[in-house]
Design a protein around this motif. Structure first.
Motif, mmCIF file in Angstrom:
data_model
loop_
_atom_site.group_PDB
_atom_site.id
_atom_site.type_symbol
_atom_site.label_atom_id
_atom_site.label_comp_id
_atom_site.label_asym_id
_atom_site.label_seq_id
_atom_site.Cartn_x
_atom_site.Cartn_y
_atom_site.Cartn_z
ATOM 1 N N ALA A 847 0.820 -1.202 0.000
ATOM 2 C CA ALA A 847 0.000 0.000 0.000
ATOM 3 C C ALA A 847 0.860 1.261 0.000
ATOM 4 N N ARG A 848 1.960 1.210 0.756
ATOM 5 C CA ARG A 848 2.845 2.375 0.790
ATOM 6 C C ARG A 848 3.461 2.628 -0.582
ATOM 7 N N LEU A 849 3.818 1.562 -1.295
ATOM 8 C CA LEU A 849 4.386 1.727 -2.632
ATOM 9 C C LEU A 849 3.335 2.243 -3.610
ATOM 10 N N VAL A 850 2.067 1.860 -3.417
ATOM 11 C CA VAL A 850 0.997 2.413 -4.237
ATOM 12 C C VAL A 850 0.920 3.922 -4.047
ATOM 13 N N ASN A 856 1.993 -1.904 -10.533
ATOM 14 C CA ASN A 856 2.085 -3.264 -9.992
ATOM 15 C C ASN A 856 3.380 -3.952 -10.440
ATOM 16 N N ALA A 857 3.772 -3.714 -11.687
ATOM 17 C CA ALA A 857 5.009 -4.332 -12.186
ATOM 18 C C ALA A 857 6.224 -3.800 -11.425
ATOM 19 N N ARG A 858 6.229 -2.493 -11.155
ATOM 20 C CA ARG A 858 7.363 -1.919 -10.414
ATOM 21 C C ARG A 858 7.397 -2.433 -8.988
ATOM 22 N N ILE A 859 6.204 -2.572 -8.348
ATOM 23 C CA ILE A 859 6.148 -3.102 -6.981
ATOM 24 C C ILE A 859 6.656 -4.543 -6.961
ATOM 25 N N ALA A 860 6.258 -5.339 -7.961
ATOM 26 C CA ALA A 860 6.704 -6.738 -8.020
ATOM 27 C C ALA A 860 8.215 -6.814 -8.154
ATOM 28 N N VAL A 867 3.808 -10.247 -10.417
ATOM 29 C CA VAL A 867 2.742 -9.249 -10.506
ATOM 30 C C VAL A 867 1.432 -9.818 -9.953
ATOM 31 N N LYS A 868 1.200 -11.125 -10.183
ATOM 32 C CA LYS A 868 -0.028 -11.743 -9.665
ATOM 33 C C LYS A 868 -0.059 -11.715 -8.143
ATOM 34 N N THR A 869 1.099 -11.878 -7.490
ATOM 35 C CA THR A 869 1.151 -11.799 -6.025
ATOM 36 C C THR A 869 0.779 -10.399 -5.549
ATOM 37 N N VAL A 870 1.290 -9.376 -6.241
ATOM 38 C CA VAL A 870 0.945 -7.989 -5.878
ATOM 39 C C VAL A 870 -0.553 -7.772 -6.031
#
Length: 903
Positions: A847-850, A856-860, A867-870
């Motif tokens: 959530a903080r990264l959002v 989503n790709a960058r968070i993964a 990406v599916k885990t995110v």
């Protein structure tokens, strides 16, 4: 009219040309005529291409008309076009009428129409004129394809081709190495491509010869057909030119090395002199016009290809061969050539007990030894065969033969020769024999036997002079055995080199001294002896490969892997040029080992495979076992497969020396066999392991003890590793010991105490460039950090491990990192720093990264997950916070900043 093969073999490497022809034929079906020239050397596949085109076109309903030149009667009127004239009903007396009749006949055939002329270089003037009219005034809807050899094309034909309408040229280039492999159906072989140079016909003949009796029937038949085609081409040469062809083939045969036909030029005047005919010059010109010989533009001639030379030579009778070889030897000797240049002629024409021939062959052997030792061995063996058993030169020739065989890599054969025939004679000759025999035994992995040989010789005549090679071999054997008296042998070898003023000898002794100190764990002494030698080595344009191998081995023990790899590179270049079959596979194994420790997994696999190919066919032994074990380890690293299935448990070491037992140690480690490894290490004291590497092997034994839940043994091995690492001054060995201690602490439930030691090991491995060891240490540190609930540290270590996995190409590391990521991620997700918060720790982190605007790709990528885990975590966050979209989630989080504290 030649009929194409009913079902031609699939074409290899000619797809582009076939596609262009198919496109042009399709256009012909719509009334667009075209002319396409197919140019290529003999055997390049012109006929095969036309056969394939005819076969495919006939299957689509096209009208296919084929014609071919006649090599036996190229001047026969209308030889190329006779059957076309017969089928079309054209009259041959009126040239204009002939063209009109043929054109009218072609237009009456069903479209599309394909007109194929093969071997058009064998065309008579009448055929050339008719062909020229068809090319410059083509009937509608006809694709005309003309295949020919450009070097044998007449000026008249060139002129007619230049006037063609809508003309295109397709040149058939040499096949690629991959295409040659596909064509032959054999395993990839660099020798095959080198010998055939990408020519399809020559590739089939060469592949059949290399495969021998194992060649499949189709390959044997194809090779025989290619040989017959070339033979019939030679038969078409006029009798008055055959003498010159024979002379050129004998001179080419004289350049052969170990059965391989050469590509070096022949001197025009020598071919003419050996042919000894009044019209030799005209015959040479005729052979060049036939494209059997090719001029280099100056005074050199080459056969078009090795197949022509080989068949021309085989056509000679045995008496004629003998006469021409004897004459060639006399001719070249009279012109001042060195013995090595005419030795093959001597070998093929000499009689038994011919002392002049024996001396010529021995001189040629000595001249060839430095650049091609197996060729030298071949010549010396021939000299030995010419000598009577009781001749004075037999003993020395036999020792020279053994030396050449050993340098060429025939170590077993050289050692056996000297075992069966120990030389009598001067002390220097017996020293040479002992040195060669000992060297063979050392390179075969038996330095103890080698030391016995040289010590026996040194004891037999203790006061003999000029013994530096023998003393140097004794010193090196003693180091590899960790034998008593090593220092005395090194000192004696140094004195002998100093007395002779032999600088190369002094450098070799210093390198041996450095190797001894490095193996014994005396780092400072090893560096002091090694640095001047390494500096001198780097300044040499062609360093001695034996010396470079000793230097590189010392550097591996001193953990200077990058420098070791550099010196292995140097040695391989020099040894490759000199064809040193004794050293090349050993240097490849050394470079492969250095590459593996540095994390260059792909290079390690390539080197180790090359090493195994180099010793293929030799009796199994020390080097093959070591290369097999290292290759299995490298493949397991690269592919992520289990290395434990590499073979059965290794046998006990055949030599009670640290060098002789090295392959068995590597295999035992690979198999995870603690009992076998302990035996190969010399028991609990590790007596068969160099002191410089004992911390590593103690750490390996610690891991094996942990696996079988023997805590008492594991504790002992950790303590031994730490104790052995003290005073070595080798950071890598200290890192192995520290990491073993860290693993022990974690095993005992103290992960927080393990982390500092793991961090130190990581830094050390990084400084050494040991990327695989560094990645493994990161994986361990991630597990330890996870057990301490230090999630961010764990993620950092996992990220580093994954980056190293990508850099090294290690699938094993990549899979391990993903597995630990899932395990630690699951633990982190179930752990919450705020018991009252509806979000888990991982959900708050995402959530903080959002909030930062990350996709989503960058968070993964940041968290080393998919990406599916995110997306799954975000779904939970939306549900828990009541957000319906990413925008609503950002708004809610900005209004409740306490939900993100300590994320």
């Amino acid at each position: 009219m030649r009929k194409p093969a009913a079902t031609p073999r699939p074409l290899v490497g000619r797809d582009r040309q076939l596609d262009e022809l198919a496109i042009a034929l399709h256009a012909a079906g719509h009334g667009v005529s075209a002319v396409i020239e197919i140019l290529g050397d003999p055997g390049s596949g012109k006929t095969a291409l036309l056969d394939q085109l005819a076969y495919r076109s006939a299957g689509t309903g096209a009208s296919v008309v084929t014609a071919s030149g006649d090599r036996f009667a190229p001047a026969r009127p209308h030889g190329l076009t006779r059957e076309i004239l017969t089928r079309s009903g054209a009259e041959t007396r009126d040239p204009g009428g002939v063209h009109r009749a043929v054109a009218d006949w072609l237009t009456r055939l069903p479209a599309p129409r394909l007109l194929l002329f093969d071997d058009a270089h064998w065309s008579d003037p009448d055929s050339v004129d008719l062909l020229g009219r068809l090319l410059s005034e083509p009937p509608d809807g006809v694709l005309t394809v003309v295949a020919y050899r450009p070097r044998q094309c007449s000026p008249r034909m060139r002129d007619r081709l230049s006037r063609a309408t809508r003309q295109r040229r397709l040149t058939l280039p040499p096949l690629s190495p991959a295409d040659v492999t596909r064509l032959s159906g054999l395993a990839e072989d660099t020798a095959l491509y080198t010998l055939c140079a990408g020519n399809p016909r020559l590739a089939l003949v060469t592949a059949s010869g290399l495969a021998g009796a194992a060649a499949p029937a189709w390959l044997t038949a194809a090779a025989q057909s290619a040989i017959e085609q070339t033979g019939s081409e030679l038969s078409a040469v006029a009798d008055r030119h055959q003498r010159c062809l024979a002379a050129a083939s004998v001179l080419a045969c004289g350049q052969r090395t170990r059965g391989h036909w050469p590509t070096a030029p022949l001197a025009v005047e020598e071919v003419a002199a050996l042919a000894a005919g009044p019209d030799a010059a005209r015959s040479i010109d005729a052979l060049v016009a036939h494209d059997l010989l090719r001029s280099d533009g100056t005074n050199g001639l080459r056969f078009r290809d090795t197949l022509v030379a080989m068949i021309a030579y085989r056509r000679l009778g045995p008496g004629e061969r003998w006469r021409l070889h004897a004459a060639a030897a006399t001719l070249l000797r009279s012109r001042g050539y060195p013995a090595a240049d005419y030795a093959e002629h001597v070998r093929l024409s000499a009689a038994r007990s011919d002392n002049a021939a024996v001396e010529a062959l021995r001189a040629a052997g000595r001249q060839s030894h430095a650049r091609n030792p197996l060729r030298a061995a071949e010549l010396l063996r021939s000299a030995l065969d010419l000598l009577p058993p009781d001749a004075d030169q037999v003993a020395e020739t036999r020792v020279e033969l053994a030396e050449a065989m050993a340098s060429g890599g025939a170590l077993h054969e050289a050692s056996d020769l000297l075992d069966r025939h120990p030389p009598a004679g001067p002390a220097e000759l017996r020293d040479r024999a002992a040195t060669t025999r000992a060297r063979c035994q050392r390179l075969l992995g038996h330095p103890d036997e080698a030391l016995t040989v040289v010590r026996s010789r040194l004891t037999a005549e203790p006061g003999a002079a000029g013994r530096l090679p023998l003393l140097t071999e004794a010193a090196l054997d003693a180091v590899l055995c960790n034998a008593s008296g090593t220092d005395e042998l090194v000192a004696e070898a140094r004195r002998a080199a100093a007395e002779r003023g032999d600088d190369p000898g002094l450098r070799t002794v210093s390198a041996i001294q450095a190797l001894a100190a490095a193996a014994a764990g005396h780092r400072t002494a090893a560096l002091a002896a090694l640095e001047p030698v390494a500096t001198a080595l780097d300044a040499m344009p062609n360093p001695a490969p034996d010396l470079a191998m000793i230097v590189a081995g010392s550097e591996l023990l001193l953990e200077h892997d990058r420098r070791a790899r550099h010196h292995f590179d140097q040695a391989l270049r020099t040894a490759g040029t000199a064809r040193r079959g004794d050293l090349l596979p050993r240097l490849l194994v050394g470079r492969g080992a250095a590459a593996l420790r540095l994390g260059s997994v792909g290079h390690a696999v390539a080197d180790l495979r090359d090493a195994l190919r180099a010793v293929e066919g030799s009796p199994p032994g020390h080097l093959g076992t070591l290369a097999t074990a290292l290759l299995a380890a490298a493949l397991a690293e690269r592919d992520g497969s289990s290395a434990g299935n590499a073979g059965a448990d290794p046998p006990p070491p055949t030599a009670a020396t640290w060098y002789g037992s090295l392959p068995q140690r590597a295999l035992a480690r690979l198999r995870g066999s603690e009992a076998a490894l302990l035996a190969c290490c010399g028991g609990a004291s590790l007596g068969l392991v160099p002191r410089a590497t004992r911390p590593y092997w103690s750490s390996v034994l610690f891991e094996l003890a942990i696996r079988r839940h023997d805590d008492a043994a594991a504790r002992r091995w950790v303590a031994q590793a730490l104790w052995q690492a003290r005073g070595l001054g080798l950071p890598g060995m200290s890192a192995h010991a520290r990491l073993a201690r860290a693993r022990w602490l974690q095993h005992r439930g103290r992960p927080e105490a393990a982390l500092p030691a793991a961090g130190t090991a990581i830094s050390t491995y990084q400084s050494l460039g040991w990327r695989i060891a560094e990645a493994d240490a990161h994986l361990f540190a991630a597990i330890a950090a996870g057990r301490c609930r230090r999630w961010r540290d764990a993620q950092d270590h996992l990220g580093a491990a994954r980056r190293l996995a990508e850099a090294t190409g290690s699938e094993r590391l990549r899979r391990s990192a993903i597995e630990q990521q899932r395990r630690i991620g699951g633990l982190a997700g179930r752990s919450s720093a705020h018991p009252g918060s509806p979000l888990t720790r991982r959900e708050r982190e995402i959530a903080r990264l959002v909030l930062t605007g990350a996709s989503n790709a960058r968070i993964a990528e940041r968290l080393c997950v998919t990406v599916k885990t995110v997306e799954a975590h975000l779904t939970h966050v939306y549900r828990k916070l009541g957000a319906g979209s990413r925008t609503q989630l950002v708004t809610l989080l900005l209004g409740h900043p306490d939900a993100l504290e300590q994320c």
